[in-house]
Scaffold this motif. Structure first.
Motif, PDB file in Angstrom:
ATOM      1  N   ARG A 299       1.496 -16.190   7.134  1.00 17.94           N
ATOM      2  CA  ARG A 299       2.937 -15.921   7.234  1.00 17.94           C
ATOM      3  C   ARG A 299       3.410 -15.103   6.054  1.00 17.94           C
ATOM      4  O   ARG A 299       4.189 -14.173   6.201  1.00 17.94           O
ATOM      5  N   ALA A 300       2.907 -15.482   4.864  1.00 19.27           N
ATOM      6  CA  ALA A 300       3.293 -14.741   3.665  1.00 19.27           C
ATOM      7  C   ALA A 300       2.843 -13.296   3.788  1.00 19.27           C
ATOM      8  O   ALA A 300       3.563 -12.368   3.405  1.00 19.27           O
ATOM      9  N   ALA A 301       1.651 -13.116   4.343  1.00 17.67           N
ATOM     10  CA  ALA A 301       1.113 -11.754   4.481  1.00 17.67           C
ATOM     11  C   ALA A 301       1.995 -10.933   5.400  1.00 17.67           C
ATOM     12  O   ALA A 301       2.265  -9.763   5.135  1.00 17.67           O
ATOM     13  N   ILE A 302       2.469 -11.567   6.479  1.00 18.19           N
ATOM     14  CA  ILE A 302       3.322 -10.829   7.410  1.00 18.19           C
ATOM     15  C   ILE A 302       4.664 -10.519   6.744  1.00 18.19           C
ATOM     16  O   ILE A 302       5.161  -9.407   6.803  1.00 18.19           O
ATOM     17  N   ARG A 303       5.215 -11.514   6.039  1.00 14.86           N
ATOM     18  CA  ARG A 303       6.543 -11.352   5.481  1.00 14.86           C
ATOM     19  C   ARG A 303       6.553 -10.288   4.387  1.00 14.86           C
ATOM     20  O   ARG A 303       7.414  -9.417   4.358  1.00 14.86           O
ATOM     21  N   LYS A 304       5.569 -10.385   3.488  1.00 14.79           N
ATOM     22  CA  LYS A 304       5.593  -9.467   2.346  1.00 14.79           C
ATOM     23  C   LYS A 304       4.884  -8.156   2.670  1.00 14.79           C
ATOM     24  O   LYS A 304       4.776  -7.294   1.809  1.00 14.79           O
ATOM     25  N   ARG A 305       4.379  -8.044   3.866  1.00 13.70           N
ATOM     26  CA  ARG A 305       3.661  -6.839   4.261  1.00 13.70           C
ATOM     27  C   ARG A 305       2.537  -6.512   3.287  1.00 13.70           C
ATOM     28  O   ARG A 305       2.303  -5.365   2.940  1.00 13.70           O
ATOM     29  N   LEU A 306       1.894  -7.524   2.785  1.00 13.34           N
ATOM     30  CA  LEU A 306       0.716  -7.274   1.973  1.00 13.34           C
ATOM     31  C   LEU A 306      -0.370  -8.189   2.488  1.00 13.34           C
ATOM     32  O   LEU A 306      -0.209  -8.838   3.505  1.00 13.34           O
ATOM     33  N   GLY A 307      -1.479  -8.229   1.804  1.00 13.13           N
ATOM     34  CA  GLY A 307      -2.515  -9.137   2.256  1.00 13.13           C
ATOM     35  C   GLY A 307      -3.876  -8.516   2.173  1.00 13.13           C
ATOM     36  O   GLY A 307      -4.245  -7.963   1.146  1.00 13.13           O
ATOM     37  N   ALA A 308      -4.587  -8.595   3.260  1.00 12.02           N
ATOM     38  CA  ALA A 308      -5.999  -8.234   3.254  1.00 12.02           C
ATOM     39  C   ALA A 308      -6.197  -6.803   2.766  1.00 12.02           C
ATOM     40  O   ALA A 308      -5.386  -5.924   3.046  1.00 12.02           O
ATOM     41  N   PRO A 309      -7.287  -6.572   2.029  1.00 14.54           N
ATOM     42  CA  PRO A 309      -7.651  -5.194   1.702  1.00 14.54           C
ATOM     43  C   PRO A 309      -7.707  -4.383   2.993  1.00 14.54           C
ATOM     44  O   PRO A 309      -8.236  -4.846   4.001  1.00 14.54           O
ATOM     45  N   ALA A 310      -7.122  -3.192   2.961  1.00 18.84           N
ATOM     46  CA  ALA A 310      -6.929  -2.453   4.211  1.00 18.84           C
ATOM     47  C   ALA A 310      -8.241  -2.162   4.927  1.00 18.84           C
ATOM     48  O   ALA A 310      -8.292  -2.106   6.153  1.00 18.84           O
ATOM     49  N   ALA A 311      -9.319  -1.974   4.174  1.00 19.09           N
ATOM     50  CA  ALA A 311     -10.585  -1.598   4.810  1.00 19.09           C
ATOM     51  C   ALA A 311     -11.482  -2.810   5.040  1.00 19.09           C
ATOM     52  O   ALA A 311     -12.674  -2.656   5.313  1.00 19.09           O
TER      53      ALA A 311
END
Lengths: 324, 376
Positions: A299-311
């Motif tokens: 949820r945090a990843a969705i909210r802050k639009r950050l998270g997993a390394p893109a690749a």
């Protein structure tokens, strides 16, 4: 020592094994390689460390062998997913199967090994005298626990403040850009997957040689490898959050054991003391909490639009891939 | 990235091999190649396992021969192999269905346990022991399927709603389901404190061939049961679903190209949940078939890892429902055979190596591999 001191003190020990594994996976995933084989690498590290220590009588040598075993397995994954560009999920699962099976084959008869040396423990003078905190963190702890403490700031500094860490994040976020700047994406990915394997091997060795000494076939690691992968997601690939999560889960594991020995909790009759069968629900807690932690992390990843390394999870092919 | 930007900036202190693997995409894959690479990878895995066995001091040839004899040596043992293949077909289909949509359901093991629990619930909690088989069997099938589907619904919902990684959530649910079953067989359903339920009444047993030995003498001792028929029906069902229905088309579309599916208006969230439930239901049916057809009671650690082997079965079958049958029979034989040899980890190890060689060999289907010398 009272109940909570006990739980947290043992939790720091449990958490240390989890910490090594989580940090290892964090490196691999930051570099863009998902390695689901942590459980297998931990088991291999655990059996190799214990076996080597039993054979030589030297726990440090055992630990080294354990780290090498974990590293060796991870290279297999690295070759298959980096050089051959195979699916990282399936390769990681294969690694778990292979590590589990191989450790069972190699660990045959090891459960009855006697007089296996363990990693020494010591207390830090003065610090261990601090009320409450001292006994939990600095009293009669394995050397590895202190290594774990030291690892947290080191990893943080490396990832966020050093050139090597910058390269690490670059190859996980945008390998094509990193490549164009002369960073060897393939070599570095190999290196970080290997580092992850070595740390997972260390985690396994820490369990068999220090935290809960002994070889108990596949129950030795009891799912720590998978929890570590969950923690990396929860931690949003941040080393400090990963460390907090590791110690929290380590304590929880101990809490589920200790709480069964208490007659009353805050004056209320403790159901877990009176009905032994309820222990199974207690044992579910770490796994259930891992799922909850994943929900929070996602949820945090969705909210802050950050998270997993893109690749993350994508093979890098020079000249073929543009934006990821 | 443009091809032209290839400034070979010298990277200090990086170790380099003098040769490099180079993968060149194949323009077309010959028809025989996938089969050749599959067979090649199986042989490679066998050789690797033999080497490890030899290294730890075993006799690999004798081990393999023992496995073969124990699994395929006679009609009787072949029937046992089919009994082991039954849950593998069903859980293999469960994985296959999810994998086709690129949903990594690693939780077939847990869904199997919940299915076994659901079937036992009918015996222990719903029907009296004097009920007829016509009541028992259908209700147990439904209940097993239902509870497996419930266990699939959880990760499906979490994936669709919160984008929770389904690999971790299904794995965690595996551990939870094991403990859930342990609670019931140690506690409320325990037979005199042992970690198992009392034996089911005969009406709750799936009929076996050996039950008809009074009519046909040769059937005596053949343990194969009705669950095998369920498994074959499930293969037909999954094939039909995938290849002949809109639902199956959407599964394949999402699996091949989720973006295209999105633009085409496929409700991916709903499909995720439904496929997960169907997948869980199939694995649950496997659990039902195992308690009702083989063990005839629920007990702790009732599965020797069917749900995990299923992943390899699905992969080795190249996600083709029909191919699941022969692959599951081979793995069923491996399960039967590996009981005969020590140490017990060999089967798991072989599976791991096999999965590795398989995914490595798949690269050969799409690329031709060349070794290239790097000029210093």
């Amino acid at each position: 020592m009272n109940f909570w001191t006990n739980v947290l003190s043992a939790g720091i020990g449990n958490g240390t094994a989890l910490l090594f594994a989580t940090m290892g996976e964090l490196f691999a995933e930051r570099a863009g390689v998902l390695n689901l084989g942590v459980e297998g690498m931990m088991l291999m590290g655990a059996v190799a460390a214990y076996g080597a220590a039993a054979a030589t009588g030297d726990p440090w040598l055992g630990l080294l062998v354990g780290m090498l075993a974990g590293g060796f397995l991870s290279l297999l994954h690295a070759f298959v997913v980096i050089s051959l560009r195979a699916d990282q999920v399936v390769s990681g699962l294969a690694l778990t199967f292979l590590g589990t099976g191989l450790s069972l084959v190699l660990g045959e008869g090891l459960a009855s090994a006697r007089n296996v040396p363990t990693i020494p423990t010591f207390s830090i003078p003065l610090l261990s005298q601090i009320p409450f905190v001292g006994p939990i963190l600095f009293d009669n702890k394995s050397v590895l626990v202190y290594v774990g403490f030291a690892l947290i700031p080191v990893v943080w500094f490396y990832v966020y403040r050093m050139r090597g860490g910058l390269h690490l994040r670059a190859i996980g976020e945008y390998p094509a850009a990193a490549d164009s700047l002369g960073i060897d994406v393939y070599a570095l990915r190999y290196f970080y997957v290997l580092l992850g394997g070595i740390l997972a091997g260390l985690a396994g060795g820490a369990i068999t040689l220090s935290i809960t000494p002994g070889w108990f076939s596949e129950f030795t690691t009891s799912g720590y490898g998978w929890i570590a992968i969950g923690l990396v997601i929860f931690a949003q690939w941040d080393p400090v959050r990963a460390a907090i999560g590791s110690y929290l889960f380590g304590s929880l594991r101990r809490f589920t054991l200790d709480v069964q020995g208490v007659q009353d909790v805050f004056g209320i009759a403790n159901p877990f003391f009176y009905d032994r069968n309820l222990q199974f629900f207690l044992e579910m807690l770490p796994y259930a909490l891992t799922i909850i932690v994943l929900i929070i992390g996602s949820r945090a990843a969705i909210r802050k639009r950050l998270g997993a390394p893109a690749a993350l999870g994508l093979p890098y092919v020079r000249g073929e891939q543009g934006l990821v | 990235m443009a091809q032209t930007i290839q400034t070979p900036a010298p990277q200090a202190r990086t170790f380099r091999l003098p040769i490099r693997l180079k993968l060149e995409p194949r323009l077309e894959t010959p028809n025989w190649l996938p089969w050749a690479t599959t067979i090649g990878s199986i042989l490679t895995a066998l050789v690797a396992t033999a080497l490890i066995l030899w290294y730890v001091g075993g006799d690999p040839l004798q081990s393999f021969r023992a496995i073969y004899r124990a699994a395929f040596g006679s009609v009787g043992v072949f029937s046992d192999t089919l009994v082991k293949a039954t849950p593998l077909i069903l859980t293999g289909l469960a994985c296959l269905l999810a994998f086709r949509m690129r949903l990594w359901n690693i939780g077939a093991e847990g869904q199997f346990y919940l299915g076994a629990w659901g079937a036992t619930l009918i015996v222990e909690g719903v029907l009296g022991s004097d009920a007829s088989a016509w009541l028992f069997i259908p209700l147990m099938v439904l209940s097993g399927f239902f509870f497996g589907a419930v266990w699939g619904f959880i990760p499906g919902l979490l994936k669709a709603r919160f984008n929770v990684n389904e690999i971790i959530s299904t794995l965690m649910l595996n551990y939870i389901s094991l403990l859930w079953v342990a609670y019931w067989v140690f506690g409320p359903w325990s037979e005199r404190g042992f970690q198992l339920t009392p034996t089911f009444p005969r009406a709750a047993w799936l009929p076996r061939l050996t039950d008809y030995a009074a009519l046909v003498k040769d059937l005596s001792g053949l343990t194969i049961h009705l669950g095998f028929v369920f498994a074959i029906l499930a293969v037909v069902g999954v094939w039909y679903l995938l290849e002949r229905t809109r639902f199956g088309y959407e599964i394949r579309l999402i699996g091949d190209n989720p973006n295209a599916a999105q633009y085409a208006g496929v409700n991916i969230a709903l499909m995720t949940i439904m496929v997960f439930m169907l997948s869980g239901g199939l694995a649950g049916l496997a659990g039902m078939s195992e308690v009702s057809g083989v063990v005839h009671r629920l007990q702790d650690r009732i599965s020797p890892g069917y749900g995990f082997t299923a992943i390899i079965v699905a992969w080795l079958a190249k996600l083709n429902p029909w191919a699941v049958i022969p692959v599951a029979i081979i793995f069923g034989g491996l399960l039967i055979g590996s009981r005969e040899i020590q140490p017990s980890g060999i089967a798991r190890m072989l599976q791991g190596i096999l999965l590795f060689t398989l995914i490595s060999s798949e690269v050969l289907n799409h690329y031709s591999i060349k070794l290239e010398r790097i000029k210093a």
